[in-house]
Enzyme design. Structure first.
Site, PDB file in Angstrom:
ATOM      1  N   VAL A  25       0.839  -1.207   0.000  1.00 49.21           N
ATOM      2  CA  VAL A  25       0.000   0.000   0.000  1.00 49.21           C
ATOM      3  C   VAL A  25       0.873   1.256   0.000  1.00 49.21           C
ATOM      4  CG1 VAL A  25      -1.659   1.341   1.372  1.00 49.21           C
ATOM      5  CG2 VAL A  25      -1.951  -1.143   1.111  1.00 49.21           C
ATOM      6  N   GLY A 103       0.152 -18.875  -0.046  1.00 48.48           N
ATOM      7  CA  GLY A 103       1.031 -20.025  -0.290  1.00 48.48           C
ATOM      8  C   GLY A 103       0.781 -20.676  -1.636  1.00 48.48           C
ATOM      9  N   GLY A 105      -1.556 -22.745  -2.804  1.00 49.49           N
ATOM     10  CA  GLY A 105      -2.902 -22.658  -3.382  1.00 49.49           C
ATOM     11  C   GLY A 105      -3.137 -21.283  -3.987  1.00 49.49           C
ATOM     12  N   THR A 106      -2.614 -20.266  -3.330  1.00 47.46           N
ATOM     13  CA  THR A 106      -2.762 -18.891  -3.817  1.00 47.46           C
ATOM     14  C   THR A 106      -2.035 -18.731  -5.152  1.00 47.46           C
ATOM     15  OG1 THR A 106      -2.811 -18.164  -1.531  1.00 47.46           O
ATOM     16  CG2 THR A 106      -2.358 -16.464  -3.192  1.00 47.46           C
ATOM     17  N   THR A 127       3.246 -17.961   3.848  1.00 49.85           N
ATOM     18  CA  THR A 127       2.817 -19.233   4.434  1.00 49.85           C
ATOM     19  C   THR A 127       3.846 -19.676   5.468  1.00 49.85           C
ATOM     20  OG1 THR A 127       2.584 -21.613   4.046  1.00 49.85           O
ATOM     21  CG2 THR A 127       3.809 -20.410   2.390  1.00 49.85           C
ATOM     22  N   ASP A 129       4.573 -22.614   5.979  1.00 54.56           N
ATOM     23  CA  ASP A 129       5.109 -23.922   5.579  1.00 54.56           C
ATOM     24  C   ASP A 129       6.470 -23.843   4.876  1.00 54.56           C
ATOM     25  OD1 ASP A 129       2.732 -24.875   6.566  1.00 54.56           O
ATOM     26  OD2 ASP A 129       1.767 -25.029   4.604  1.00 54.56           O
ATOM     27  N   ARG A 164      10.729 -37.465  31.000  1.00 58.11           N
ATOM     28  CA  ARG A 164       9.763 -37.853  29.962  1.00 58.11           C
ATOM     29  C   ARG A 164      10.283 -37.553  28.562  1.00 58.11           C
ATOM     30  NH1 ARG A 164       4.210 -35.501  32.549  1.00 58.11           N
ATOM     31  NH2 ARG A 164       3.632 -37.394  33.654  1.00 58.11           N
ATOM     32  N   GLY A 172       3.076 -27.574   8.864  1.00 61.92           N
ATOM     33  CA  GLY A 172       3.955 -27.610   7.699  1.00 61.92           C
ATOM     34  C   GLY A 172       3.326 -28.333   6.526  1.00 61.92           C
ATOM     35  N   GLU A 189      16.065 -34.578  19.951  1.00 64.06           N
ATOM     36  CA  GLU A 189      16.762 -35.838  19.674  1.00 64.06           C
ATOM     37  C   GLU A 189      16.436 -36.355  18.275  1.00 64.06           C
ATOM     38  OE1 GLU A 189      15.957 -34.971  22.794  1.00 64.06           O
ATOM     39  OE2 GLU A 189      18.094 -35.064  23.256  1.00 64.06           O
TER      40      GLU A 189
HETATM   41  O1  F6P Z   1      -0.573 -23.877   5.040  1.00 60.28           O
HETATM   42  C1  F6P Z   1      -0.520 -23.374   6.333  1.00 60.28           C
HETATM   43  C2  F6P Z   1      -1.127 -24.351   7.297  1.00 60.28           C
HETATM   44  O2  F6P Z   1      -1.052 -23.796   8.604  1.00 60.28           O
HETATM   45  C3  F6P Z   1      -0.525 -25.750   7.279  1.00 60.28           C
HETATM   46  O3  F6P Z   1       0.681 -25.835   7.986  1.00 60.28           O
HETATM   47  C4  F6P Z   1      -1.645 -26.561   7.871  1.00 60.28           C
HETATM   48  O4  F6P Z   1      -1.580 -27.898   7.432  1.00 60.28           O
HETATM   49  C5  F6P Z   1      -2.873 -25.880   7.347  1.00 60.28           C
HETATM   50  O5  F6P Z   1      -2.484 -24.562   6.997  1.00 60.28           O
HETATM   51  C6  F6P Z   1      -4.031 -25.818   8.288  1.00 60.28           C
HETATM   52  O6  F6P Z   1      -5.082 -25.251   7.606  1.00 60.28           O
HETATM   53  P1  F6P Z   1      -6.395 -24.668   8.286  1.00 60.28           P
HETATM   54  O7  F6P Z   1      -6.030 -23.398   8.989  1.00 60.28           O
HETATM   55  O8  F6P Z   1      -7.330 -24.452   7.155  1.00 60.28           O
HETATM   56  O9  F6P Z   1      -6.856 -25.698   9.279  1.00 60.28           O
END
Ligand code: F6P
Length: 324
Positions: A25, A103, A105-106, A127, A129, A164, A172, A189
């Site tokens: 913007v 991400g 899909g966009t 994203t 991920d 534990r 991701g 680990e």
């Molecule tokens: O793509 C980002 C993300 O947070 C992924 O890591 C996760 O699998 C997904 O989106 C979760 O999607 P939603 O918010 O639609 O449950």
């Protein structure tokens, strides 16, 4: 007449999206564009949810997670009818260029939109991920890693106090960047990631070996997309092989996606937003705006979505070598 630029966020929200919107913007207006926001991503585009954005509309948002424009996952945008409706909306509002922040899909949606609309389209990678090629890091990734890291630093107190093993599931989707980086930074680990999956039995054998080396508590980071079992499946398997009380599961889920973006994400978002406007001035279209080796870059969207970006194998080896 001033050229018109529309900006939207789509898919899962990511910390730093607001900083990117602000940069688009402010630099856009600075270059003489009229800037409009589209609320609720591609769904809002179809429904024509446009709003005028001014310099002041984006005040006080650089530090906020989520997105002031709201976002959505939109099935209708994957149909010819939805794409046609979106293209009609862009024409009706005399938009010359669209910047979509999101991400995979966009980016795929932006590619399809170009078949119905001849304006300029750029995508900023937003994203947690980090699974988009054409950029070393995506906006939101650094914050998500740091949120998980803080959570594990806290879990460690209980892990050590009660001897534990904590199984921590991180987001991701089907990529392991998050899990691997979190594991290294947390001194875990073991990391179970889609790019190098392990069976629950193999994973358990590694934890056994860690105990034999004298460790009394362990952290196992599991990527949600680990194909041989998510966090719950791994935790249940471990518990079935030993005293169940020695194992606890923590699924971070959407906690990882919220909160203020780190400095790194704010800077990346601001840099890419500013670069996107400059690229539009140069007539760029159909590109993912990224940062590679410290430089701002443009990568064809088709290449960005069709190239599988993988975590470096050497990092996995390093995790093993330092978890001894
Ligand atoms: O793509 C980002 C993300 O947070 C992924 O890591 C996760 O699998 C997904 O989106 C979760 O999607 P939603 O918010 O639609 O449950």
């Amino acid at each position: 007449m001033a050229k018109r630029l529309a900006v939207l966020c789509s898919g899962g929200d990511a910390p730093g999206m607001n900083a990117a919107v602000r940069a688009v913007v402010r630099t856009g207006i600075g270059q003489g564009w009229e800037v409009l926001g589209v609320e609720r991503g591609y769904a809002g585009l179809i429904e024509r949810l446009f709003c005028v954005l001014t310099l002041r509309s984006v005040s006080g948002i650089v530090h906020r997670g989520g997105t002031i424009l709201k976002t959505s996952r939109c099935r209708r945008f994957r149909t010819p009818e939805g794409l046609r409706a979106a293209a009609d909306a862009l024409r009706a509002h005399r938009i010359d260029a669209l910047v979509a922040i999101g991400g995979n899909g966009t980016a795929r949606g932006a590619i399809e939109l170009q078949r119905y609309w001849d304006g300029h389209v750029l995508v900023l990678p937003g994203t947690i991920d980090n699974d988009l090629a054409g950029t070393d890091y995506t906006i939101g990734y650094d914050t998500a890693v740091n949120v998980a890291l803080e959570a594990i630093d806290r879990l460690r107190d209980t892990a050590e106090a009660l001897d534990r093993t904590f199984i921590v599931e991180v987001m991701g989707r089907d990529s392991g960047f998050n899990a691997l980086d979190v594991a290294i930074a947390a001194g875990a680990e073991l990391a179970l990631i889609p790019e190098a999956p392990k069976s629950p039995a193999e994973a358990f054998a590694e934890i056994r070996r860690a105990h034999e080396r004298g460790k009394t508590s362990c952290i196992v980071v599991v990527a949600e997309g680990h194909p041989h079992g998510d966090g719950r499946a791994i935790a249940e398997y471990f518990a079935s092989q030993d005293k169940p009380d020695n194992y606890r599961l923590c699924v971070l889920g959407h906690v990882q996606r919220g909160g203020p973006p780190t400095a790194r994400d704010r800077i990346l978002a601001t840099r890419l937003g500013g670069y996107a406007v400059r690229a539009l001035e140069q007539d760029a279209t159909g590109m993912l705006v990224g940062e590679v080796n410290g430089n701002c870059t443009l990568t064809p969207l088709t290449e960005a979505v069709n190239t599988k970006k993988k975590p470096r194998h050497e990092l996995l080896q390093l995790l093993e070598a330092t978890a001894l």
